[in-house]
Design a protein around this motif. Structure first.
Motif, PDB file in Angstrom:
ATOM      1  N   UNK A  24       7.187  14.913   1.204  1.00  0.00           N
ATOM      2  CA  UNK A  24       7.628  14.122   2.359  1.00  0.00           C
ATOM      3  C   UNK A  24       6.613  14.196   3.498  1.00  0.00           C
ATOM      4  N   UNK A  25       6.121  15.385   3.775  1.00  0.00           N
ATOM      5  CA  UNK A  25       5.162  15.569   4.872  1.00  0.00           C
ATOM      6  C   UNK A  25       3.806  14.956   4.539  1.00  0.00           C
ATOM      7  N   UNK A  26       3.370  15.086   3.300  1.00  0.00           N
ATOM      8  CA  UNK A  26       2.102  14.499   2.882  1.00  0.00           C
ATOM      9  C   UNK A  26       2.188  12.969   2.909  1.00  0.00           C
ATOM     10  N   UNK A  27       3.327  12.440   2.482  1.00  0.00           N
ATOM     11  CA  UNK A  27       3.578  11.000   2.557  1.00  0.00           C
ATOM     12  C   UNK A  27       3.431  10.524   3.997  1.00  0.00           C
ATOM     13  N   UNK A  28       4.026  11.243   4.922  1.00  0.00           N
ATOM     14  CA  UNK A  28       3.961  10.914   6.345  1.00  0.00           C
ATOM     15  C   UNK A  28       2.511  10.902   6.842  1.00  0.00           C
TER      16      UNK A  28
END
Length: 110
Positions: free
Chosen positions: A18-22
């Motif tokens: 989720x954080x890498x996607x962001x």
């Protein structure tokens, strides 16, 4: 690297994803999360065969892990994604590490 620096090791893959996607999206790249990769075998098409963790610009497959160390199966998984989707490049990243750069494996579709 920023995600690992901020969060450190020890979380679930989904948190890193989720954080890498962001971060990737914020950087201006087209990124898809949990991209479905169908499998075709002879006359059978399995629409939900696999899910790619992150697919960037429809070229780069990123597979995230939180394991002690990579195994041959992890590498084979990314190579299979590259072959089935005809993608040129993959990164296998293990967030269960003190130093992320030592736990990134680059794979090429040959």
């Amino acid at each position: 690297m920023e995600v690992h620096r901020q969060l450190g090791p020890g979380l679930l893959e989904s948190a890193y994803q989720e954080c890498l996607f962001y971060e990737i999206k914020k950087g201006g790249f087209f990124v898809e999360r949990e991209k479905i990769l169908p499998i075709v075998y002879k006359d059978i098409k399995l629409d939900h065969g696999y899910r790619i963790d992150l697919l960037i610009e429809n070229k780069l497959v990123i597979e995230l892990k939180t394991v002690e160390c990579f195994t041959d199966v992890h590498i084979a998984q990314v190579l299979t994604y590259l072959r089935l989707g005809n993608y040129p490049l993959g990164l296998l990243m293990n967030f269960h590490s003190k130093i992320l750069k030592n736990n990134i494996k680059r794979l090429i579709n040959t």
